[in-house]
Design a protein around this motif. Structure first.
Motif, PDB file in Angstrom:
ATOM      1  N   ASP A 285       0.826  -1.220   0.000  1.00 32.36           N
ATOM      2  CA  ASP A 285       0.000   0.000   0.000  1.00 32.36           C
ATOM      3  C   ASP A 285       0.853   1.260   0.000  1.00 32.36           C
ATOM      4  N   ALA A 286       1.886   1.255   0.838  1.00 35.18           N
ATOM      5  CA  ALA A 286       2.769   2.431   0.877  1.00 35.18           C
ATOM      6  C   ALA A 286       3.468   2.603  -0.470  1.00 35.18           C
ATOM      7  N   HIS A 287       3.842   1.486  -1.058  1.00 35.76           N
ATOM      8  CA  HIS A 287       4.498   1.539  -2.365  1.00 35.76           C
ATOM      9  C   HIS A 287       3.557   2.141  -3.419  1.00 35.76           C
ATOM     10  N   ILE A 288       2.318   1.669  -3.415  1.00 37.46           N
ATOM     11  CA  ILE A 288       1.339   2.169  -4.390  1.00 37.46           C
ATOM     12  C   ILE A 288       1.060   3.659  -4.131  1.00 37.46           C
ATOM     13  N   GLU A 289       1.009   4.033  -2.867  1.00 33.63           N
ATOM     14  CA  GLU A 289       0.838   5.438  -2.498  1.00 33.63           C
ATOM     15  C   GLU A 289       1.935   6.290  -3.135  1.00 33.63           C
ATOM     16  N   ASN A 290       3.157   5.794  -3.084  1.00 36.20           N
ATOM     17  CA  ASN A 290       4.276   6.513  -3.688  1.00 36.20           C
ATOM     18  C   ASN A 290       4.136   6.602  -5.210  1.00 36.20           C
ATOM     19  N   LEU A 291       3.731   5.494  -5.824  1.00 35.36           N
ATOM     20  CA  LEU A 291       3.506   5.516  -7.274  1.00 35.36           C
ATOM     21  C   LEU A 291       2.468   6.573  -7.642  1.00 35.36           C
ATOM     22  N   ARG A 292       1.388   6.622  -6.846  1.00 36.12           N
ATOM     23  CA  ARG A 292       0.325   7.598  -7.114  1.00 36.12           C
ATOM     24  C   ARG A 292       0.867   9.019  -7.075  1.00 36.12           C
ATOM     25  N   THR A 293       1.674   9.299  -6.055  1.00 31.81           N
ATOM     26  CA  THR A 293       2.235  10.644  -5.890  1.00 31.81           C
ATOM     27  C   THR A 293       3.129  11.017  -7.069  1.00 31.81           C
ATOM     28  N   VAL A 294       4.035  10.112  -7.398  1.00 29.33           N
ATOM     29  CA  VAL A 294       4.994  10.408  -8.463  1.00 29.33           C
ATOM     30  C   VAL A 294       4.291  10.517  -9.815  1.00 29.33           C
ATOM     31  N   TYR A 295       3.404   9.595 -10.097  1.00 35.32           N
ATOM     32  CA  TYR A 295       2.737   9.614 -11.397  1.00 35.32           C
ATOM     33  C   TYR A 295       1.775  10.808 -11.509  1.00 35.32           C
ATOM     34  N   LYS A 296       1.158  11.169 -10.411  1.00 33.11           N
ATOM     35  CA  LYS A 296       0.271  12.338 -10.439  1.00 33.11           C
ATOM     36  C   LYS A 296       1.064  13.602 -10.753  1.00 33.11           C
ATOM     37  N   GLU A 297       2.241  13.702 -10.155  1.00 33.74           N
ATOM     38  CA  GLU A 297       3.113  14.853 -10.406  1.00 33.74           C
ATOM     39  C   GLU A 297       3.458  14.921 -11.897  1.00 33.74           C
ATOM     40  N   ARG A 298       3.794  13.777 -12.468  1.00 35.18           N
ATOM     41  CA  ARG A 298       4.155  13.752 -13.886  1.00 35.18           C
ATOM     42  C   ARG A 298       2.952  14.100 -14.770  1.00 35.18           C
ATOM     43  N   MET A 299       1.796  13.580 -14.378  1.00 33.07           N
ATOM     44  CA  MET A 299       0.583  13.915 -15.130  1.00 33.07           C
ATOM     45  C   MET A 299       0.370  15.426 -15.105  1.00 33.07           C
ATOM     46  N   ASN A 300       0.582  16.030 -13.927  1.00 30.38           N
ATOM     47  CA  ASN A 300       0.382  17.480 -13.805  1.00 30.38           C
ATOM     48  C   ASN A 300       1.357  18.284 -14.643  1.00 30.38           C
ATOM     49  N   VAL A 301       2.585  17.799 -14.732  1.00 26.14           N
ATOM     50  CA  VAL A 301       3.565  18.474 -15.588  1.00 26.14           C
ATOM     51  C   VAL A 301       3.067  18.475 -17.035  1.00 26.14           C
ATOM     52  N   MET A 302       2.598  17.310 -17.480  1.00 25.06           N
ATOM     53  CA  MET A 302       2.109  17.207 -18.848  1.00 25.06           C
ATOM     54  C   MET A 302       0.855  18.059 -19.057  1.00 25.06           C
ATOM     55  N   LEU A 303      -0.002  18.062 -18.058  1.00 28.93           N
ATOM     56  CA  LEU A 303      -1.237  18.843 -18.127  1.00 28.93           C
ATOM     57  C   LEU A 303      -0.941  20.329 -18.291  1.00 28.93           C
ATOM     58  N   GLU A 304      -0.018  20.825 -17.472  1.00 24.59           N
ATOM     59  CA  GLU A 304       0.336  22.253 -17.562  1.00 24.59           C
ATOM     60  C   GLU A 304       0.856  22.620 -18.938  1.00 24.59           C
ATOM     61  N   LEU A 305       1.685  21.729 -19.489  1.00 22.49           N
ATOM     62  CA  LEU A 305       2.254  22.006 -20.811  1.00 22.49           C
ATOM     63  C   LEU A 305       1.180  21.979 -21.881  1.00 22.49           C
ATOM     64  N   ILE A 377       9.660  14.970 -19.657  1.00 23.28           N
ATOM     65  CA  ILE A 377       8.312  15.324 -20.120  1.00 23.28           C
ATOM     66  C   ILE A 377       8.344  16.738 -20.689  1.00 23.28           C
ATOM     67  N   ASN A 378       8.997  17.647 -19.988  1.00 25.46           N
ATOM     68  CA  ASN A 378       9.174  19.011 -20.472  1.00 25.46           C
ATOM     69  C   ASN A 378       9.826  19.037 -21.844  1.00 25.46           C
ATOM     70  N   GLU A 379      10.933  18.350 -21.928  1.00 22.58           N
ATOM     71  CA  GLU A 379      11.708  18.342 -23.169  1.00 22.58           C
ATOM     72  C   GLU A 379      10.895  17.724 -24.314  1.00 22.58           C
ATOM     73  N   GLY A 380      10.280  16.604 -24.022  1.00 22.82           N
ATOM     74  CA  GLY A 380       9.528  15.895 -25.057  1.00 22.82           C
ATOM     75  C   GLY A 380       8.307  16.690 -25.504  1.00 22.82           C
ATOM     76  N   MET A 381       7.614  17.312 -24.542  1.00 24.42           N
ATOM     77  CA  MET A 381       6.410  18.070 -24.892  1.00 24.42           C
ATOM     78  C   MET A 381       6.777  19.287 -25.728  1.00 24.42           C
ATOM     79  N   SER A 382       7.934  19.886 -25.427  1.00 24.45           N
ATOM     80  CA  SER A 382       8.324  21.048 -26.219  1.00 24.45           C
ATOM     81  C   SER A 382       8.595  20.623 -27.665  1.00 24.45           C
ATOM     82  N   LYS A 383       9.223  19.454 -27.847  1.00 29.38           N
ATOM     83  CA  LYS A 383       9.432  18.930 -29.207  1.00 29.38           C
ATOM     84  C   LYS A 383       8.074  18.639 -29.881  1.00 29.38           C
ATOM     85  N   LEU A 384       7.186  18.052 -29.105  1.00 28.44           N
ATOM     86  CA  LEU A 384       5.890  17.656 -29.662  1.00 28.44           C
ATOM     87  C   LEU A 384       5.082  18.887 -30.071  1.00 28.44           C
TER      88      LEU A 384
END
Lengths: 397, 397
Positions: A285-305, A377-384
Motif C-alpha cells: 500500500d505504501a508503495h502504491i501510495e508513492n507511485l500515485r504521488t509520483v505519477y500524479k506529479e508527472r501527469m500534472n507536468v504534462m497537463l500544464e504544458l 516530459i518538459n523536453e519531449g512536450m516542447s518537441k511535440l
C-alpha cells in the motif's frame, strides 16, 4: 515450402504500438508512446527479498504447480479485493500470464467466428487484436466522459447479440476516462437484462490520483453472475513477472482453467510464490501510495504544458489516474501521417487510429506520462508542440 | 445466468491425468502416475544464484520484455542446439510458457475446425487436448518399436491431408520409445513430399541413459523448412519457471510470435533472464549427467521388478531415456476399471486409454520412475503387482 495457416491468422493484425516501440528503442527519442511504468520506481529489494523467502522454503517450490495458480496468492488476492467490495473466494480466481492472458482465455471460451463484442470506442488495442484472432469483431458503443451511453448500448445489444461487453471503466486505455457510478450501474443492469457477460478490465485501478474518490468496480455492484473482473501486478509491482488474475462466476473460471491447462499448463509458479511473499512481507500500500504521488506529479507536468499550448481544437480531459492522456487535435491533423515527423524531431506518441473499431479517427493520439521524469516530459512536450505547431500551419483554419 | 460458451468448448476434454493427480495428492499413495521430475534433484542453489545475478543487474530487469523472449537466452539455446546439429539463429526461436504453449500456439496458427493432425498412437495426451480445443482431431498412425510405419503414414497423408504431423521421437510419452534414424528420415521425406510440417516435441531428449548412442532430432535432418522443434527446461532445470522454446522456419515463428503477443504479450522475462544466468554460470551438463545416472538407476529398479513378475501377456520395452515405462497387460485387464482398486491399495499409475486416438486400448498403463526413490519404487511396485495378480485371477486364461 508453403505454410497453410489457419483462417484465424488472416484476421490477425500485428500491434501498431509494439512495432512503434521497436523503432523507438533504437533511437534517441523521448517516448510517450509505450504503456510502461518507470523502472526506477520498481521495488527491487522487496522483489529480491520475496524470491529469497521462496528459495528458503526448499526445493519443492520449484516443482510443477496447479493450472489455477498458487493457492496462497489467490487467497491474498481474494482478501485484497474485498476492499473494493468484490467478494469472491480463491476458488473463483485464476492466475494468468498478465491480464492479457485473461482477455485471451475468456475470448477463447466465448467467441466463435462471426461473433461480436461490444467495446468502448476507442478501446484497448490489444483486446481488439484478441477478438480478431478468434475471427470475431469489436463493435463500438457510443460514449461520453461518463462512460458508455445506455441508449446506444441497448440498441447494440439488440442488434448484434454480442457474446460479451468489454470495458475498462477506471482510467481507461487509451482515453484515461473514469465512468460514473450511475453509468456503471446502468451498463450492469442492461447486461443482466440481455443476459450478456461484462469483462471488466482493471489494470490501472490502483493508480488513483484523488484519494477521496471511490470508483466502484462493476464487479462490486454485481451478484457474482454477470461480471468477470481482471487485473494485474504489472503496474503495481513489476511487469517482468507477468502475473495477472481473473475472477468471476465459477462456471466461467472452470472453463478458463481447462482451457489454460491446454494452453500452457500453468504460468510461472515461482513468480506467483514470490508475489505471495511480497504481499505478505512488503508494504504494498505504501508503495502504491508513492507511485500515485509520483505519477500524479508527472501527469500534472504534462497537463500544464498542454494547457499552455494555443492550438485550436485541442481536446483532452485531465486523467484522475492511470497512465495516459488522450488528446484530440484539429480534425484536419492526421496523427498517423505526422508520426514519422514526430520521431524525426525526437518525440513519440501512439497514433489514435488503431484504438478505434469501425471508422477510425485520425486526429487523436495517446500520451504516456508514467515512464518519463518531469524534465524529460518538459523536453519531449516542447518537441511535440513544435511538431504540432508546424502541422497546424499547413491546415485550412 | 446461462453462459453461452464457444463451440470449441464442447470439444474440450479435461485431462484425466491431472484429475488423477488431484486425487492422489490428497492421500498416502505412491504415485507412478505423474510426469514429475524429483524435487530433491533440483539445482536450488544454482537457481537462487541465477536470480541474484539478475537482480544485481538492476531495476530494468523487471520491466516488460519482448514477446519473442529474452534475446541472450535465445542465443544460448541456439548455441546449445548446434550440438544436436540443429542450426538456427536466435531469431528463429520463440520462448514459451513451457513447451505446452508451443504446441498450443502452433495449433492455433494451423488448425481450423475439422482439420486433422497425424500422431503416434498412443501419444501425448495434452497434445490431443489442444487439437480438440481447436475442433480438430488427431489421427493415429500405426507404428512399431522404431517409430511410425511409413506405409501407413503415406496412406494417411493421402487420405486425411493433415495440417501437420506431431511426433515425440526420442523417449516418447507415454510409450518411452526411441525412433530409429531410418524411420526419422523416412517420415521427414514423406512430410516434404506431401508438403506437411512436422512438429517435433522433444522434452525428454536430454534424459538419455546410454551415452554412446545418438538420437538425431528430425530437425537436424531437415533443411530448416519442414520441422518445427520444441523443448523445455522443465525436465533439465526446474518446472516452476515454465520456460520452453520452439524453433523452426522463420515464417512460422513470426506467426506464432504475433499470436503469442495477443495470447499473453510475453512469458515471465525474469525467469528467462535467470535461466540465461544459470546457463552461463552453472555446469548444466554435469547436472544433466547426474539426472541421467539417478533416473537410469530408478528405471533399472522398476525394470527388474517388472521382469520378476510372472503375469502372462505383459509387454514393455526398457526405456533408453525419458521418464516412462509403457506396460501392456493381458487384453482382458482393463486398467481404467482397475485404477480405483490400485489407489485403494496405495499405488497409482496412469491408465492407458486416454493416450489413444480413435478406439482406445484398455489394457495398458504408464508408469513414471523419475519421481520416486528406489525404496518407494520397490514398495509401490509390490503393491501394484499384488493388485495385478488379483485382477489376473478373475480373467479367463
Amino acid at each position: 515450402m508453403n505454410y497453410n495457416f489457419a483462417q484465424r491468422c488472416g484476421n490477425f493484425e500485428p500491434s501498431a504500438v509494439r512495432d512503434i516501440l521497436k523503432v523507438i528503442s533504437q533511437g534517441n527519442v523521448i517516448s510517450f508512446a509505450g504503456g510502461l511504468p518507470d523502472d526506477n520506481l520498481f521495488p527491487l529489494d522487496a522483489v529480491q527479498n520475496a524470491y529469497e523467502r521462496v528459495f528458503a522454503s526448499g526445493k519443492h517450490t520449484l516443482q510443477y504447480g496447479l493450472t489455477q495458480g498458487y493457492g496462497p496468492l489467490r487467497e491474498k488476492i481474494a482478501e485484497r479485493m474485498t476492499r473494493k467490495n468484490v467478494h469472491m473466494s480463491a476458488d473463483q480466481i485464476l492466475l494468468t500470464t498478465g491480464s492479457q492472458q485473461a482477455i485471451d482465455l475468456f475470448s477463447r471460451i466465448m467467441l466463435d467466428p462471426g461473433d461480436t463484442v461490444l467495446v468502448e470506442n476507442p478501446t484497448y488495442l490489444a483486446a481488439l487484436q484478441v477478438f480478431q484472432s478468434y475471427q470475431s469483431q469489436g463493435i463500438g458503443v457510443d460514449s461520453d466522459v461518463d462512460g458508455m451511453l445506455p441508449d446506444d448500448l441497448e440498441e447494440k445489444l439488440k442488434t448484434y447479440k454480442p457474446k460479451f461487453i468489454y470495458v475498462v471503466p477506471t482510467f481507461s486505455n487509451p482515453a484515461g476516462k473514469v465512468w460514473s457510478l450511475e453509468r456503471r450501474k446502468e451498463v450492469l443492469r442492461l447486461a443482466k437484462q440481455y443476459n450478456v457477460i461484462i469483462l471488466e478490465d482493471d489494470p490501472y485501478g490502483e493508480i488513483q490520483f484523488n484519494e477521496n474518490e471511490t470508483y466502484a468496480p462493476i464487479a462490486s455492484l454485481d451478484n457474482g453472475e454477470t461480471v468477470l473482473y481482471t487485473s494485474t501486478f504489472s503496474k503495481t509491482v513489476v511487469p517482468a513477472l507477468r502475473t495477472g488474475w481473473v475472477m468471476g462466476p465459477k462456471a466461467i473460471i472452470q472453463m478458463m482453467n481447462q482451457t489454460k491447462e491446454a494452453a500452457d499448463l500453468h504460468s510461472s509458479s515461482l513468480d506467483q510464490q514470490a508475489l505471495y511473499q511480497l504481499m505478505t512481507h512488503f508494504d504494498l500500500d505504501a508503495h502504491i501510495e508513492n507511485l500515485r504521488t509520483v505519477y500524479k506529479e508527472r501527469m500534472n507536468v504534462m497537463l500544464e504544458l498542454l494547457e499552455k499550448t494555443n492550438l485550436p481544437g485541442l481536446k483532452y480531459v485531465a486523467p484522475r489516474g492511470g497512465m495516459f492522456f488522450w488528446v484530440e487535435l484539429h480534425e484536419q491533423i492526421n496523427t498517423t501521417a505526422l508520426f514519422s515527423k514526430a520521431v524525426e524531431n525526437g518525440v513519440a506518441y501512439v497514433p489514435g487510429a488503431p484504438f478505434y473499431v469501425g471508422e477510425p479517427k485520425y486526429n487523436a493520439f495517446r500520451l504516456n506520462y508514467t515512464y518519463s521524469v518531469p524534465e524529460k516530459i518538459n523536453e519531449g512536450m516542447s518537441k511535440l508542440v513544435h511538431v504540432l505547431e508546424e502541422a497546424y500551419k499547413s491546415i485550412n483554419q
